[in-house]
Write an enzyme that holds these catalytic residues in place. Sequence first.
Site, PDB file in Angstrom:
ATOM      1  N   CYS A 327      -0.731   7.587   1.386  1.00  0.00           N
ATOM      2  CA  CYS A 327      -2.094   7.689   0.869  1.00  0.00           C
ATOM      3  C   CYS A 327      -2.969   6.562   1.438  1.00  0.00           C
ATOM      4  O   CYS A 327      -3.260   6.555   2.621  1.00  0.00           O
ATOM      5  CB  CYS A 327      -2.084   7.711  -0.655  1.00  0.00           C
ATOM      6  SG  CYS A 327      -3.600   8.382  -1.361  1.00  0.00           S
ATOM      7  N   HIS A 429       2.166  11.705  -2.524  1.00  0.00           N
ATOM      8  CA  HIS A 429       2.920  10.816  -3.410  1.00  0.00           C
ATOM      9  C   HIS A 429       4.165  11.541  -3.924  1.00  0.00           C
ATOM     10  O   HIS A 429       4.232  12.761  -3.939  1.00  0.00           O
ATOM     11  CB  HIS A 429       2.065  10.406  -4.611  1.00  0.00           C
ATOM     12  CG  HIS A 429       0.892   9.559  -4.265  1.00  0.00           C
ATOM     13  ND1 HIS A 429       1.000   8.214  -3.988  1.00  0.00           N
ATOM     14  CD2 HIS A 429      -0.436   9.869  -4.157  1.00  0.00           C
ATOM     15  CE1 HIS A 429      -0.205   7.726  -3.733  1.00  0.00           C
ATOM     16  NE2 HIS A 429      -1.087   8.705  -3.825  1.00  0.00           N
TER      17      HIS A 429
END
Length: 484
Positions: A327, A429
């Site tokens: 991310c 994630h």
Amino acid sequence: MIQGTTSDAGKSTLVAGLCRLARRAGVRVAPFKPQNMALNSAVTIDGGEIGRAQALQAVAAGIDAHTDLNPVLLKPTSDRGAQVIIHGKARMNLDARAYHDYKPVAFEAVLASYARLKASYDTIFVEGAGSPAEINLRERDIANMGFAEAVDCPVVLVSDIDRGGVFAHLTGTLACLSDSEQARVRGFVINRFRGDVSLLQPGLDWLEAKTGKPVLGVVPYLHGLTLDAEDMLPRELRAAQASADALRVVVPALPHISNHTDFDALRAHPQVDFHYVRAGSAPPPADLIILPGSKNVQGDLAFLRAQGWDAVLQRHLRYGGRVIGICGGMQMLGREVADPYGVEGPPGTVEGLGWLDFSTTLTRDKTLKNVTGRLATDAGRIAGYEIHMGETQGPALDAPALLLADEMGGVRPDGARSADGQILATYVHGLFDTPAACASLLAWAGLKNADAIDYPALREASLERLADTLAVHLDLKRFWEAIG
């Protein structure tokens, strides 16, 4: 409502355990946290975002995580400001003063969510935030006694004895409350006790005599629970159970690190020697360095450079080490990160680390989705989630890290791989939570004969162990009588 004398007193864990006990008894139960400040979040079934602890509590309760479980989520972007998320959607960035003025609006969202839950469930376990004794936050409080008073909710106060001063914490907290708030507190739970509880009995007797309120339980310190952390990094920065020939994994503890639950599966893996490295500490030798998510990519990039991590990473790659960016960590690995709208701080553009040929522009719209797919280089299946406000473009994306299922039943690429195979970058994630993907990634990073561990199964076993412990160490009859 479970309130605590401090942050990290055990509120989240206690609510999770109580939800599991209620579920075992056949009760339709839901967790609820009116306002949460956390950088660990989860994507819900209704496409929103809530605190990670409420997602865990939903698992304990046997229900799908949805935005009513945590209607107000604050994600700090600096020491003075946060992104405000209402019913799962990012609304604005506000500093502390502006949010204080906004609280009446936020409270409307809280009460609306609570009303919907109350209509759907037999029991709701509400989790407070921080401490109810913060005098400066009493006005317009929506997270602790302000909520409890508004909906006429009984309160149980929990305190962490492992930190010391538990009796001062409990009596001091009560002393800071108004008369009506004190009357609302029905009893105490003492958490993280080590030793012979009979030696604690004189203190418990004194506390009950002093306050006129019962001690509803003394919960022992439970080592080795595999449960999602609410926000703070784990107390033990190094996982100590690794084997002698373990893969060495290092993660810089960024000031604005987000979703560090990404690494819980690695911390639990017996073949991984895992370290968080705080500011001012020298990174230990590593086989794999992971750049984690960040709620302030520009600020955390500056931190990495100030701490010398750019040189550490350069040397690490020169000698054949592997790097993963997740991310915000992915965005840092590119050419530049532009924030034209001031999404995470002052508008501007910063130079990235430059190891992958792409650039990122932060946008006002946030991507929130649960995803499934596989690693691009093998059949390792993954199930994770995306939470980001960036759009990334560049030639490096032509060699994706992951292949994800799209809404039309096809496949879409995600992330990037370096040409030499040493760097992976992804927006997803939960990358290590799926056993097959975790084993494949550890093998890619150099672990021989990597075992697959089932992290969701470890978490489920921990919830069962937690509930078993509460069943023994809480006086459940007295507890239910106390809360009415």
